[in-house]
Design a protein around this motif. Structure first.
Motif, PDB file in Angstrom:
ATOM      1  N   GLU A  67       0.830  -1.199   0.000  1.00  0.00           N
ATOM      2  CA  GLU A  67       0.000   0.000   0.000  1.00  0.00           C
ATOM      3  C   GLU A  67       0.870   1.257   0.000  1.00  0.00           C
ATOM      4  N   ILE A  68       1.973   1.223   0.732  1.00  0.00           N
ATOM      5  CA  ILE A  68       2.895   2.358   0.732  1.00  0.00           C
ATOM      6  C   ILE A  68       3.441   2.596  -0.675  1.00  0.00           C
ATOM      7  N   ARG A  69       3.866   1.531  -1.338  1.00  0.00           N
ATOM      8  CA  ARG A  69       4.392   1.681  -2.701  1.00  0.00           C
ATOM      9  C   ARG A  69       3.329   2.252  -3.636  1.00  0.00           C
ATOM     10  N   ASP A  70       2.121   1.719  -3.550  1.00  0.00           N
ATOM     11  CA  ASP A  70       1.038   2.184  -4.415  1.00  0.00           C
ATOM     12  C   ASP A  70       0.680   3.637  -4.112  1.00  0.00           C
ATOM     13  N   LEU A  71       0.637   3.971  -2.829  1.00  0.00           N
ATOM     14  CA  LEU A  71       0.262   5.319  -2.423  1.00  0.00           C
ATOM     15  C   LEU A  71       1.258   6.350  -2.951  1.00  0.00           C
TER      16      LEU A  71
ATOM     17  N   PHE B 241       0.989   6.872  -6.674  1.00  0.00           N
ATOM     18  CA  PHE B 241      -0.150   7.762  -6.939  1.00  0.00           C
ATOM     19  C   PHE B 241       0.224   9.213  -6.654  1.00  0.00           C
ATOM     20  N   ARG B 242       0.895   9.439  -5.518  1.00  0.00           N
ATOM     21  CA  ARG B 242       1.290  10.798  -5.160  1.00  0.00           C
ATOM     22  C   ARG B 242       2.232  11.405  -6.183  1.00  0.00           C
ATOM     23  N   GLU B 243       3.147  10.618  -6.709  1.00  0.00           N
ATOM     24  CA  GLU B 243       4.067  11.142  -7.725  1.00  0.00           C
ATOM     25  C   GLU B 243       3.310  11.764  -8.890  1.00  0.00           C
ATOM     26  N   GLU B 244       2.322  11.037  -9.391  1.00  0.00           N
ATOM     27  CA  GLU B 244       1.575  11.529 -10.551  1.00  0.00           C
ATOM     28  C   GLU B 244       0.750  12.758 -10.185  1.00  0.00           C
ATOM     29  N   LEU B 245       0.098  12.717  -9.036  1.00  0.00           N
ATOM     30  CA  LEU B 245      -0.708  13.855  -8.604  1.00  0.00           C
ATOM     31  C   LEU B 245       0.138  15.113  -8.439  1.00  0.00           C
ATOM     32  N   GLU B 246       1.230  14.979  -7.686  1.00  0.00           N
ATOM     33  CA  GLU B 246       2.009  16.154  -7.336  1.00  0.00           C
ATOM     34  C   GLU B 246       2.822  16.672  -8.511  1.00  0.00           C
ATOM     35  N   ASP B 247       3.172  15.810  -9.443  1.00  0.00           N
ATOM     36  CA  ASP B 247       3.796  16.262 -10.690  1.00  0.00           C
ATOM     37  C   ASP B 247       2.852  17.221 -11.417  1.00  0.00           C
ATOM     38  N   THR B 248       1.610  16.792 -11.596  1.00  0.00           N
ATOM     39  CA  THR B 248       0.627  17.631 -12.287  1.00  0.00           C
ATOM     40  C   THR B 248       0.368  18.926 -11.521  1.00  0.00           C
ATOM     41  N   ALA B 249       0.220  18.802 -10.198  1.00  0.00           N
ATOM     42  CA  ALA B 249      -0.093  19.983  -9.382  1.00  0.00           C
ATOM     43  C   ALA B 249       1.021  21.014  -9.436  1.00  0.00           C
ATOM     44  N   VAL B 250       2.275  20.572  -9.338  1.00  0.00           N
ATOM     45  CA  VAL B 250       3.371  21.542  -9.291  1.00  0.00           C
ATOM     46  C   VAL B 250       3.578  22.203 -10.654  1.00  0.00           C
ATOM     47  N   ARG B 251       3.284  21.495 -11.738  1.00  0.00           N
ATOM     48  CA  ARG B 251       3.388  22.113 -13.065  1.00  0.00           C
ATOM     49  C   ARG B 251       2.365  23.251 -13.202  1.00  0.00           C
ATOM     50  N   LEU B 252       1.156  23.002 -12.723  1.00  0.00           N
ATOM     51  CA  LEU B 252       0.150  24.064 -12.763  1.00  0.00           C
ATOM     52  C   LEU B 252       0.516  25.206 -11.815  1.00  0.00           C
TER      53      LEU B 252
ATOM     54  N   ARG C 280      10.404  -5.540  14.394  1.00  0.00           N
ATOM     55  CA  ARG C 280      10.421  -6.340  15.619  1.00  0.00           C
ATOM     56  C   ARG C 280       9.626  -5.679  16.742  1.00  0.00           C
ATOM     57  N   PHE C 281       9.466  -4.344  16.658  1.00  0.00           N
ATOM     58  CA  PHE C 281       8.646  -3.659  17.655  1.00  0.00           C
ATOM     59  C   PHE C 281       7.163  -3.711  17.270  1.00  0.00           C
ATOM     60  N   LEU C 282       6.898  -3.656  15.960  1.00  0.00           N
ATOM     61  CA  LEU C 282       5.518  -3.650  15.498  1.00  0.00           C
ATOM     62  C   LEU C 282       4.897  -5.046  15.548  1.00  0.00           C
ATOM     63  N   GLY C 283       5.737  -6.079  15.448  1.00  0.00           N
ATOM     64  CA  GLY C 283       5.240  -7.443  15.553  1.00  0.00           C
ATOM     65  C   GLY C 283       4.690  -7.974  14.243  1.00  0.00           C
ATOM     66  N   MET C 284       4.367  -9.248  14.230  1.00  0.00           N
ATOM     67  CA  MET C 284       3.903  -9.909  13.008  1.00  0.00           C
ATOM     68  C   MET C 284       2.573  -9.342  12.527  1.00  0.00           C
ATOM     69  N   ARG C 285       1.711  -8.941  13.456  1.00  0.00           N
ATOM     70  CA  ARG C 285       0.399  -8.411  13.067  1.00  0.00           C
ATOM     71  C   ARG C 285       0.492  -6.969  12.581  1.00  0.00           C
ATOM     72  N   GLY C 286       1.600  -6.296  12.898  1.00  0.00           N
ATOM     73  CA  GLY C 286       1.685  -4.873  12.626  1.00  0.00           C
ATOM     74  C   GLY C 286       2.110  -4.507  11.222  1.00  0.00           C
ATOM     75  N   VAL C 287       2.764  -5.432  10.509  1.00  0.00           N
ATOM     76  CA  VAL C 287       3.266  -5.150   9.163  1.00  0.00           C
ATOM     77  C   VAL C 287       2.885  -6.301   8.245  1.00  0.00           C
ATOM     78  N   VAL C 288       2.309  -5.971   7.095  1.00  0.00           N
ATOM     79  CA  VAL C 288       1.990  -6.959   6.066  1.00  0.00           C
ATOM     80  C   VAL C 288       2.531  -6.453   4.737  1.00  0.00           C
ATOM     81  N   ASP C 289       2.597  -7.340   3.773  1.00  0.00           N
ATOM     82  CA  ASP C 289       3.085  -6.953   2.449  1.00  0.00           C
ATOM     83  C   ASP C 289       2.267  -7.683   1.399  1.00  0.00           C
ATOM     84  N   HIS C 290       1.184  -7.035   0.957  1.00  0.00           N
ATOM     85  CA  HIS C 290       0.295  -7.631  -0.034  1.00  0.00           C
ATOM     86  C   HIS C 290       0.811  -7.317  -1.439  1.00  0.00           C
ATOM     87  N   LYS C 291       1.900  -7.978  -1.786  1.00  0.00           N
ATOM     88  CA  LYS C 291       2.527  -7.714  -3.081  1.00  0.00           C
ATOM     89  C   LYS C 291       1.594  -8.121  -4.216  1.00  0.00           C
ATOM     90  N   ARG C 292       1.713  -7.373  -5.321  1.00  0.00           N
ATOM     91  CA  ARG C 292       0.943  -7.729  -6.508  1.00  0.00           C
ATOM     92  C   ARG C 292       1.542  -8.965  -7.155  1.00  0.00           C
TER      93      ARG C 292
END
Length: 242
Positions: free
Chosen positions: A86-90, A93-104, A224-236
């Motif tokens: 989700e971090i990678r996807d987010l 998405f931000r790259e494309e949005l902010e590229d357009t916004a800063v050009r305007l 190791r602080f967040l634990g097994m439940r705290g981090v997931v990686d739903h790779k495509r």
């Protein structure tokens, strides 16, 4: 779990209960007072915030829609774990949005609006508290998008940046990263003031990727602080476009 901050409680005292519940729980999730993957119940939240079931339930419904809380199939709720994909996807998405916004923004930003945004950038550097730095970082990206003159771009950037706010707490204690963010924001504003759309867009993309990589590294370091439940990686799947 930590007790609710008394200053925040005073600031929120005049709000309706439903809104106050939403703000208080959201703040505790974003600040990691609630750990990713931690189970929570309506009853525990009622006791924590001194509120009835109705505003707590409404807040949980809103936070579920925001992606900060998940329903537990066994009953109750879970603070949403950090999802690396989700971090990678987010940030893609931000790259494309902010590229357009800063050009305007390079075409439309007024000197007065740029000066106000510079003040926000500088404030996050000089008057440092974690809460102020996080708010400043959010404001910079949203206000930079607002300089585009397009409210849909501004609102989309606000939603995307807000979704990553919880992750920024993992970086807030690093003075070198705070200084680097100030430098990069300042360079982008200089380019907007000069009307250099291509270079401003390039810098925005580099800045977005740098923040993404810092967050991914910080999450890995905190596993190791967040634990097994705290981090997931739903790779495509391999066949999906990266």
């Amino acid at each position: 779990m930590q007790t609710m901050n008394t200053d925040r409680a005073a600031d929120n005292a005049a709000l309706p209960q439903a809104e106050r519940a939403l703000q208080d729980i959201r703040t505790d999730i974003l600040s990691m007072a609630f750990a990713p993957g931690e189970p929570v119940s309506e009853r525990a939240l009622q006791d924590r915030y001194g509120m009835s079931r109705t505003p707590i339930r409404a807040a949980l419904a809103a936070l579920t829609a925001e992606g900060l809380v998940d329903r537990d199939p066994r009953g109750g709720y879970i603070i949403a774990p950090i999802d690396l994909q989700e971090i990678r996807d987010l940030f893609e998405f931000r790259e494309e949005l902010e590229d357009t916004a800063v050009r305007l923004a390079c075409r439309r930003a007024s000197p007065e609006a740029l000066a106000a945004l510079r003040a926000t950038v500088d404030r996050g550097r000089t008057d440092f508290r974690v809460e102020d730095w996080l708010a400043s970082g959010l404001d910079v990206h949203v206000e930079l998008a607002a300089l585009s003159g397009n409210p849909f771009l501004r609102d989309a950037v606000r939603a995307a940046v807000g979704r990553a706010l919880r992750l920024r707490w993992l970086l807030a204690s690093d003075a070198a990263q705070r200084e680097a963010a100030w430098q990069e924001h300042t360079e982008i504003l200089d380019l907007v003031a000069a009307g250099d759309a291509d270079e401003a867009a390039r810098k925005v993309r580099l800045h977005t990727r740098a923040v993404r990589d810092q967050i991914l590294e910080a999450v890995e370091g905190a596993r190791r602080f967040l634990g097994m439940r705290g981090v997931v990686d739903h790779k495509r799947n391999d066949g999906d476009t990266q």
